[in-house]
Design an enzyme around this catalytic site. Structure first.
Site, mmCIF file in Angstrom:
data_model
loop_
_atom_site.group_PDB
_atom_site.id
_atom_site.type_symbol
_atom_site.label_atom_id
_atom_site.label_comp_id
_atom_site.label_asym_id
_atom_site.label_seq_id
_atom_site.Cartn_x
_atom_site.Cartn_y
_atom_site.Cartn_z
ATOM 1 N N CYS A 189 -7.933 -6.823 6.560
ATOM 2 C CA CYS A 189 -8.615 -7.574 5.454
ATOM 3 C C CYS A 189 -9.190 -8.965 6.047
ATOM 4 C CB CYS A 189 -7.258 -8.035 4.638
ATOM 5 S SG CYS A 189 -5.887 -8.462 5.558
ATOM 6 N N ASP A 221 6.978 0.410 17.164
ATOM 7 C CA ASP A 221 5.422 -0.076 17.341
ATOM 8 C C ASP A 221 4.712 1.444 17.224
ATOM 9 O OD1 ASP A 221 2.978 -0.270 18.779
ATOM 10 O OD2 ASP A 221 4.046 -1.891 20.132
ATOM 11 N N ASP A 249 -3.387 0.158 8.473
ATOM 12 C CA ASP A 249 -3.698 -1.219 7.894
ATOM 13 C C ASP A 249 -3.397 -2.344 9.087
ATOM 14 O OD1 ASP A 249 -4.681 -2.748 5.881
ATOM 15 O OD2 ASP A 249 -2.708 -3.222 5.248
ATOM 16 N N LYS A 269 0.745 -1.208 -0.012
ATOM 17 C CA LYS A 269 0.001 -0.132 -0.041
ATOM 18 C C LYS A 269 0.787 0.987 -0.146
ATOM 19 C CE LYS A 269 -4.076 -2.318 2.045
ATOM 20 N NZ LYS A 269 -3.127 -3.441 2.570
HETATM 21 N N1 SAM Z 1 -0.046 -2.322 4.801
HETATM 22 C C1 SAM Z 1 0.676 -3.669 4.394
HETATM 23 C C2 SAM Z 1 0.744 -3.709 2.789
HETATM 24 O O1 SAM Z 1 -0.371 -3.358 2.172
HETATM 25 O O2 SAM Z 1 1.720 -4.527 2.533
HETATM 26 C C3 SAM Z 1 0.147 -4.925 5.138
HETATM 27 C C4 SAM Z 1 0.207 -4.631 6.827
HETATM 28 S S1 SAM Z 1 -0.184 -5.869 7.685
HETATM 29 C C5 SAM Z 1 -1.969 -6.251 7.288
HETATM 30 C C6 SAM Z 1 -0.121 -5.637 9.294
HETATM 31 C C7 SAM Z 1 1.323 -5.392 9.528
HETATM 32 O O3 SAM Z 1 1.241 -4.850 10.813
HETATM 33 C C8 SAM Z 1 2.235 -6.230 9.634
HETATM 34 O O4 SAM Z 1 3.542 -6.215 8.967
HETATM 35 C C9 SAM Z 1 2.952 -6.334 11.248
HETATM 36 O O5 SAM Z 1 4.132 -6.639 11.370
HETATM 37 C C10 SAM Z 1 2.510 -4.958 11.591
HETATM 38 N N2 SAM Z 1 2.345 -4.573 13.097
HETATM 39 C C11 SAM Z 1 1.602 -5.366 14.100
HETATM 40 N N3 SAM Z 1 1.720 -5.000 15.045
HETATM 41 C C12 SAM Z 1 2.169 -3.535 14.974
HETATM 42 C C13 SAM Z 1 2.387 -2.342 15.687
HETATM 43 N N4 SAM Z 1 2.072 -2.471 16.961
HETATM 44 N N5 SAM Z 1 2.891 -1.281 15.210
HETATM 45 C C14 SAM Z 1 3.425 -1.240 13.816
HETATM 46 N N6 SAM Z 1 3.159 -2.453 13.023
HETATM 47 C C15 SAM Z 1 2.360 -3.521 13.583
#
Ligand code: SAM
Length: 362
Positions: free
Chosen positions: A286, A216, A231, A163
């Site tokens: 998703c 984070d 996302d 994205k």
């Molecule tokens: N937006 C991405 C794309 O379109 O390629 C997909 C994102 S995926 C659904 C969710 C992501 O959130 C994962 O890569 C995960 O490592 C990250 N994530 C999980 N907890 C998080 C946090 N507390 N802060 C930031 N990122 C986090």
């Protein structure tokens, strides 16, 4: 407030202890109709990856109160007790009629019913691939951001970077911060950028047009973004249906799964704090789960109402999305209070993708 509190966390701990290895769920026991009629399935047996999506949909769409023996119902239903739908608090919902399509962006898909696949992308003379393949549903949260020339954009949970790349392909952002909490996943964003952006290091990284960040999202503290995409990590329903490896519906990940809405709420809350006044946040998943979708938006708005002076408007994109109906099948808007949900269909096989556009007024 629909928020995982101490008590619910304790309940989750207890239940996980009581049912460390749920019995295998027999697919033949399961059909939506018969479950509704008999409503006597031992739902603890339902934690099974093969049937994960259909079961989760069942759990979350059927109000627990309609089911005989609801006290035995899977833990997800506990969320409903905390999701107080009737509390009135100040939410402005504004209809949006325009859906701007950036001039420089090219997106291709097949017509409805055509199930052909795309060829793998090829490297061009600039040594970058000629296109990025992604689920058609993923395009919508980025378009909903309505990025304008010069905007500073944060993609809070951005790995592997699809994205973010799409946002960049509008050629509008002056700077995009691609953040992810996982170091190895930030490396994946780096690799995607290297494969798809010409001279990534010199032209994008060194010029500050792109920043990779490994934080984070709940604790980020940079306050000048015009647009933020949240996302969030979710149950990734389509993926969970096809992949057993590290599946979020595994019994060993029950606790993590049940805590997802809480993490999602915290991420969205932080994004709404970080975005400029007049700026836009798009929350997306998703997943088909109402709890992870409208439920999270609801509890975040309630928290904002209770704890801050911020004013947030929810943008109802229904009129604007009419022009996309030939490509996407959306869930009936009467079933959703805040966002929009792309539902996978045989002939329009995109999603699931939920997205909700929020504007910070004050
Ligand atoms: N937006 C991405 C794309 O379109 O390629 C997909 C994102 S995926 C659904 C969710 C992501 O959130 C994962 O890569 C995960 O490592 C990250 N994530 C999980 N907890 C998080 C946090 N507390 N802060 C930031 N990122 C986090």
């Amino acid at each position: 407030v629909f928020r995982i509190d101490e008590q619910l966390n304790e309940k989750i701990d207890e239940a996980v202890k009581e049912n460390p290895t749920p019995k295998k769920f027999e697919a033949k026991d399961f059909s939506l109709k018969s479950s509704l009629e008999k409503a006597e399935i031992d739902t603890r047996r339902m934690v099974d990856t093969e049937n994960a999506l259909s079961m989760e949909v069942l759990h979350e769409y059927i109000p627990a109160t309609k089911i005989k023996g609801k006290e035995d119902f899977i833990l997800e239903s506990s969320h409903y007790n905390l999701y107080d739908q009737n509390t009135q608090f100040g939410v402005q919902i504004e209809k949006e009629f325009d859906f701007n399509f950036p001039d420089h962006l090219d997106i291709y898909c097949y017509e409805e019913g055509n199930k052909s696949g795309f060829e793998s992308p090829k490297k061009s003379i600039t040594d970058v691939y000629n296109y990025y393949l992604m689920d058609g549903g993923s395009v919508l949260p980025v378009l909903a951001l309505d990025i304008k020339p010069g905007h500073k954009v944060l993609d809070m949970c951005s790995a592997p970077g699809g994205k973010s790349l799409l946002a960049l392909q509008t050629l509008y952002p002056s700077c995009i911060v691609s953040n992810d909490v996982s170091n190895s996943r930030v490396n994946r964003i780096d690799s995607v950028y290297n494969q798809f952006l010409f001279d990534f290091e010199e032209k994008w990284l060194k010029t500050g047009k792109i920043r990779l960040s490994n934080m984070d999202g709940r604790y980020m503290e940079e306050y000048d973004f015009d647009r933020i995409l949240v996302d969030v990590p979710c149950t990734t329903d389509r993926h969970s249906l096809h992949e057993n490896d590290n599946n979020i519906f595994k019994p060993s990940r029950v606790k993590e799964r049940l805590q997802l809405p809480e993490l999602q709420r915290q991420l969205l809350f932080q994004a709404l704090k970080l975005v400029k006044i007049g700026g836009v946040v798009v929350y997306s998943t998703c997943s088909l789960s109402p709890i992870q979708n409208d439920g999270v938006v609801h509890m975040t708005l309630k928290q904002i109402w209770e704890e801050t002076n911020m004013e947030i408007a929810v943008k109802d994109l229904s009129p604007a999305l009419l022009q996309t109906r030939r490509v996407y099948k959306y869930a009936d808007k009467n079933l959703l209070r805040y966002g929009h949900l792309v539902i996978p269909q045989m002939n329009q096989n995109y999603g699931p993708m939920y997205f909700c556009k929020l504007k910070k007024i004050k």
